[in-house]
Scaffold this motif. Structure first.
Motif, PDB file in Angstrom:
ATOM      1  N   ASP A 267       0.866  -1.116  -0.016  1.00  0.00           N
ATOM      2  CA  ASP A 267      -0.125  -0.008  -0.021  1.00  0.00           C
ATOM      3  C   ASP A 267       0.873   1.326  -0.087  1.00  0.00           C
ATOM      4  N   GLY A 268       1.931   1.031  -0.066  1.00  0.00           N
ATOM      5  CA  GLY A 268       3.041   2.164  -0.106  1.00  0.00           C
ATOM      6  C   GLY A 268       3.477   2.734   1.490  1.00  0.00           C
ATOM      7  N   ASP A 269       2.840   2.371   2.592  1.00  0.00           N
ATOM      8  CA  ASP A 269       3.075   2.601   3.866  1.00  0.00           C
ATOM      9  C   ASP A 269       4.265   2.077   4.393  1.00  0.00           C
ATOM     10  N   PRO A 270       5.083   2.759   5.307  1.00  0.00           N
ATOM     11  CA  PRO A 270       6.192   2.162   5.758  1.00  0.00           C
ATOM     12  C   PRO A 270       6.018   0.820   6.680  1.00  0.00           C
ATOM     13  N   VAL A 271       6.736   0.169   6.902  1.00  0.00           N
ATOM     14  CA  VAL A 271       6.791  -1.247   7.649  1.00  0.00           C
ATOM     15  C   VAL A 271       7.757  -1.031   8.732  1.00  0.00           C
ATOM     16  N   PRO A 272       7.803  -1.792   9.754  1.00  0.00           N
ATOM     17  CA  PRO A 272       8.635  -1.867  10.727  1.00  0.00           C
ATOM     18  C   PRO A 272       9.933  -2.301  10.301  1.00  0.00           C
ATOM     19  N   ASP A 273      11.046  -2.283  11.287  1.00  0.00           N
ATOM     20  CA  ASP A 273      12.225  -2.723  10.965  1.00  0.00           C
ATOM     21  C   ASP A 273      12.043  -4.189  11.009  1.00  0.00           C
ATOM     22  N   GLY A 274      12.733  -4.940  10.258  1.00  0.00           N
ATOM     23  CA  GLY A 274      12.581  -6.346  10.376  1.00  0.00           C
ATOM     24  C   GLY A 274      11.515  -7.143   9.796  1.00  0.00           C
ATOM     25  N   THR A 275      10.704  -6.345   8.995  1.00  0.00           N
ATOM     26  CA  THR A 275       9.520  -6.704   7.929  1.00  0.00           C
ATOM     27  C   THR A 275       9.852  -6.635   6.644  1.00  0.00           C
ATOM     28  N   GLU A 276       9.628  -7.394   5.800  1.00  0.00           N
ATOM     29  CA  GLU A 276       9.797  -7.233   4.473  1.00  0.00           C
ATOM     30  C   GLU A 276       8.892  -6.499   3.758  1.00  0.00           C
ATOM     31  N   GLY A 277       9.323  -5.679   2.706  1.00  0.00           N
ATOM     32  CA  GLY A 277       8.705  -4.758   1.878  1.00  0.00           C
ATOM     33  C   GLY A 277       9.205  -4.355   0.604  1.00  0.00           C
ATOM     34  N   TRP A 278       8.850  -3.195   0.124  1.00  0.00           N
ATOM     35  CA  TRP A 278       9.647  -2.976  -1.215  1.00  0.00           C
ATOM     36  C   TRP A 278      10.521  -1.811  -1.085  1.00  0.00           C
ATOM     37  N   VAL A 279      11.659  -1.543  -1.561  1.00  0.00           N
ATOM     38  CA  VAL A 279      12.552  -0.657  -1.495  1.00  0.00           C
ATOM     39  C   VAL A 279      12.358   0.437  -2.118  1.00  0.00           C
ATOM     40  N   VAL A 280      12.243   1.671  -1.531  1.00  0.00           N
ATOM     41  CA  VAL A 280      11.988   3.078  -1.924  1.00  0.00           C
ATOM     42  C   VAL A 280      13.288   3.729  -1.222  1.00  0.00           C
ATOM     43  N   ALA A 281      13.782   4.557  -2.394  1.00  0.00           N
ATOM     44  CA  ALA A 281      15.067   5.303  -2.043  1.00  0.00           C
ATOM     45  C   ALA A 281      15.183   7.002  -2.645  1.00  0.00           C
ATOM     46  N   THR A 282      15.704   7.697  -1.989  1.00  0.00           N
ATOM     47  CA  THR A 282      16.094   9.038  -2.567  1.00  0.00           C
ATOM     48  C   THR A 282      17.392   9.426  -2.338  1.00  0.00           C
ATOM     49  N   HIS A 283      17.884   9.819  -3.493  1.00  0.00           N
ATOM     50  CA  HIS A 283      19.403  10.336  -3.579  1.00  0.00           C
ATOM     51  C   HIS A 283      19.367  11.636  -2.951  1.00  0.00           C
ATOM     52  N   LEU A 284      20.055  11.917  -1.906  1.00  0.00           N
ATOM     53  CA  LEU A 284      19.973  13.202  -1.306  1.00  0.00           C
ATOM     54  C   LEU A 284      20.946  14.087  -1.783  1.00  0.00           C
ATOM     55  N   ARG A 285      21.818  13.612  -2.645  1.00  0.00           N
ATOM     56  CA  ARG A 285      23.101  14.743  -3.266  1.00  0.00           C
ATOM     57  C   ARG A 285      22.768  14.805  -4.676  1.00  0.00           C
ATOM     58  N   GLU A 286      21.980  14.340  -5.142  1.00  0.00           N
ATOM     59  CA  GLU A 286      21.778  14.460  -6.802  1.00  0.00           C
ATOM     60  C   GLU A 286      21.006  15.647  -7.210  1.00  0.00           C
ATOM     61  N   ARG A 287      21.721  16.340  -8.152  1.00  0.00           N
ATOM     62  CA  ARG A 287      21.127  17.593  -8.532  1.00  0.00           C
ATOM     63  C   ARG A 287      21.135  17.661  -9.992  1.00  0.00           C
ATOM     64  N   ALA A 288      21.406  16.514 -10.706  1.00  0.00           N
ATOM     65  CA  ALA A 288      21.203  16.613 -12.234  1.00  0.00           C
ATOM     66  C   ALA A 288      19.732  16.199 -12.495  1.00  0.00           C
ATOM     67  N   MET A 289      19.114  14.985 -11.961  1.00  0.00           N
ATOM     68  CA  MET A 289      18.117  14.331 -12.035  1.00  0.00           C
ATOM     69  C   MET A 289      17.519  13.720 -10.879  1.00  0.00           C
ATOM     70  N   PRO A 290      17.205  14.604  -9.990  1.00  0.00           N
ATOM     71  CA  PRO A 290      16.874  14.030  -8.533  1.00  0.00           C
ATOM     72  C   PRO A 290      15.529  13.004  -8.810  1.00  0.00           C
ATOM     73  N   LEU A 291      15.667  11.953  -7.864  1.00  0.00           N
ATOM     74  CA  LEU A 291      14.660  11.111  -7.616  1.00  0.00           C
ATOM     75  C   LEU A 291      14.108  10.850  -6.289  1.00  0.00           C
ATOM     76  N   VAL A 292      12.879  11.427  -6.144  1.00  0.00           N
ATOM     77  CA  VAL A 292      12.561  11.309  -4.687  1.00  0.00           C
ATOM     78  C   VAL A 292      11.340  10.282  -4.402  1.00  0.00           C
ATOM     79  N   ARG A 293      11.762   9.574  -3.335  1.00  0.00           N
ATOM     80  CA  ARG A 293      10.940   8.360  -3.178  1.00  0.00           C
ATOM     81  C   ARG A 293      10.653   7.426  -4.419  1.00  0.00           C
ATOM     82  N   TYR A 294      11.675   6.982  -4.785  1.00  0.00           N
ATOM     83  CA  TYR A 294      11.632   5.923  -6.126  1.00  0.00           C
ATOM     84  C   TYR A 294      11.586   4.703  -5.679  1.00  0.00           C
ATOM     85  N   TRP A 295      10.706   4.127  -6.381  1.00  0.00           N
ATOM     86  CA  TRP A 295      10.406   2.650  -6.276  1.00  0.00           C
ATOM     87  C   TRP A 295      11.444   1.954  -7.005  1.00  0.00           C
ATOM     88  N   LEU A 296      12.397   1.171  -6.365  1.00  0.00           N
ATOM     89  CA  LEU A 296      13.323   0.614  -7.045  1.00  0.00           C
ATOM     90  C   LEU A 296      13.057  -0.762  -7.645  1.00  0.00           C
TER      91      LEU A 296
END
Length: 421
Positions: A267-296
């Protein structure tokens, strides 16, 4: 080179310290990134869901939309910041099993910071020295460094497109201290080595490093025993570059000074540590093509607690391969790549296997039998069929056929699972 060298010390130091200090720094970086995106990146500027004020906590990040690969692929130019010249960026192209390519841009500063962070990746193993000889087996040649001319951080590149006999010859000739490559390609290399060749390799080899594919526990065990040295894994993606690196205590540390990782449910909601889910990531330093909360498209979990090595970066573990590394059964149930890797690595009589699902949903499992005799082949095919029916909870349309070997892509990766369904 000078900027990359300047970044090395900060990347080494930022692994340590308090979690509180780290999270404060992440929030500052995140708010700078969001302000930049609202001002300079057309996609975020046009979407009212991205606020025009700073976030008060990292938890507020979860209120922002998750970014799908399809959005980035279809609106690629809208994610490039105003005024960015692609010719001055580091450019990669990524594609899934569909073959749909996606362009990814990285600004030189963020890319150099990642490259500097690779130093800590090597040093965290406790087995690497700047004078170590490294053989890197992959489909592209990494950029060289000026320091290699004086014998430091040397990489010996071997194209994974070459026949395995040539790869083996170059490997033995280089007498490496470090061997890098995709898990599948390294296993094929291992099978091609004679016992005396393995002994020659072990005289200098100190460790193996894998990336770009899911390293299942059985694969790690096979590589560790076959090469006779520890195996260290890395996880990354062209869109974000390095996501985690493994230390000598087995912790797979998220590069939290560069990347903010979340694990979410269906459902896109965060799960507790130790629980399996989908990896979503944000590149904090990128300035050419920033991707915020990107579904990997990978499944994994954040491991509770802190690694005994003392680094403050959280550790994570992948639990399944890419989202499309699965086949779908008639009732909607999925069988993941790990199911087939498990057959290849543990099922009696199987040397390797791979699977294909056609557009009509029919599934073919190709098995490389350890015993190539007619009777031996027939027996192992029946056994694999029965095992899959048991895993799936009943019969389903399935063909199990013999094969000579797992096909490799031109880049040297193993094609375990491909589905056009």
């Amino acid at each position: 080179m000078l900027r990359e060298a300047w970044y090395v010390t900060p990347t080494l130091l930022r692994q340590y310290g308090s979690r509180t200090g780290l999270r404060r720094g992440q929030l500052r970086q995140l708010n700078r990134l969001l302000a930049f995106c609202r001002q300079r990146v057309p996609y975020y500027r046009a979407d009212p869901r991205y606020p025009d004020h700073p976030l008060r906590s990292l938890e507020e990040l979860t209120t922002l939309p998750i970014l799908a690969k399809q959005d980035v692929r279809e609106q690629n130019d809208q994610f490039v910041a105003d005024g960015v010249d692609p010719r001055r960026c580091v450019v990669f192209h990524t594609s899934g099993t569909t073959g749909q390519r996606m362009r990814v841009l990285h600004d030189p500063a963020s890319y150099d910071y990642m490259r500097a962070g690779n130093v800590r990746r090597f040093f965290s193993t406790g087995r690497y020295m700047p004078t170590s000889r490294l053989t890197n087996i992959r489909f592209f040649q990494p950029p060289g460094r000026a320091l290699e001319r004086v014998g430091l951080f040397r990489q010996h590149f071997v194209s994974s497109e070459r026949p395995i006999a040539e790869v083996k010859r170059e490997l033995l000739g280089n007498r490496p201290h470090v061997l890098m490559g995709y898990p599948t390609h390294l296993r094929e290399l291992l099978r091609s080595l004679e016992e005396d060749e393995r002994r020659r390799l072990r005289r200098t080899l100190r460790m193996v490093m894998t990336d770009s594919e899911l390293l299942a526990p059985a694969s790690r065990k096979a590589l560790t025993e076959g090469f006779g040295v520890p195996v260290f894994d890395e996880y990354g993606a062209w869109e974000l570059l390095n996501v985690y690196y493994e230390c000598r205590r087995g912790g797979r540390h998220v590069a939290e000074d560069r990347v903010l990782v979340e694990i979410v449910g269906d459902d896109g909601d965060p799960v507790p540590d130790g629980t399996e889910g989908w990896v979503v990531a944000t590149h904090l330093r990128e300035r050419a093509m920033p991707l915020v909360r990107y579904w990997l498209g990978d499944a994994g979990l954040i491991e509770p607690g802190r690694c005994p090595c003392g680094r403050r970066f959280r550790t994570m573990r992948l639990t399944k391969g890419r989202e499309n590394d699965n086949v779908t059964l008639p009732g909607g149930k999925r069988l993941w790549s790990q199911t087939f890797l498990g057959i290849a690595e543990r099922h009696p009589g199987v040397a390797e296997c791979f699977v294909r699902q056609d557009r009509d949903g029919s599934i073919r499992v190709h098995v490389v039998p350890a015993d190539r005799s007619a009777d031996g082949t027939a027996a192992v095919l029946d056994s694999v069929r029965g095992h899959l029916f048991e895993v799936a909870g009943g019969p389903f349309p399935l063909q199990v056929v013999p094969a000579d070997r797992v096909p490799l892509t031109v880049g040297g990766k193993g094609r375990f699972v491909e589905s056009d369904y």
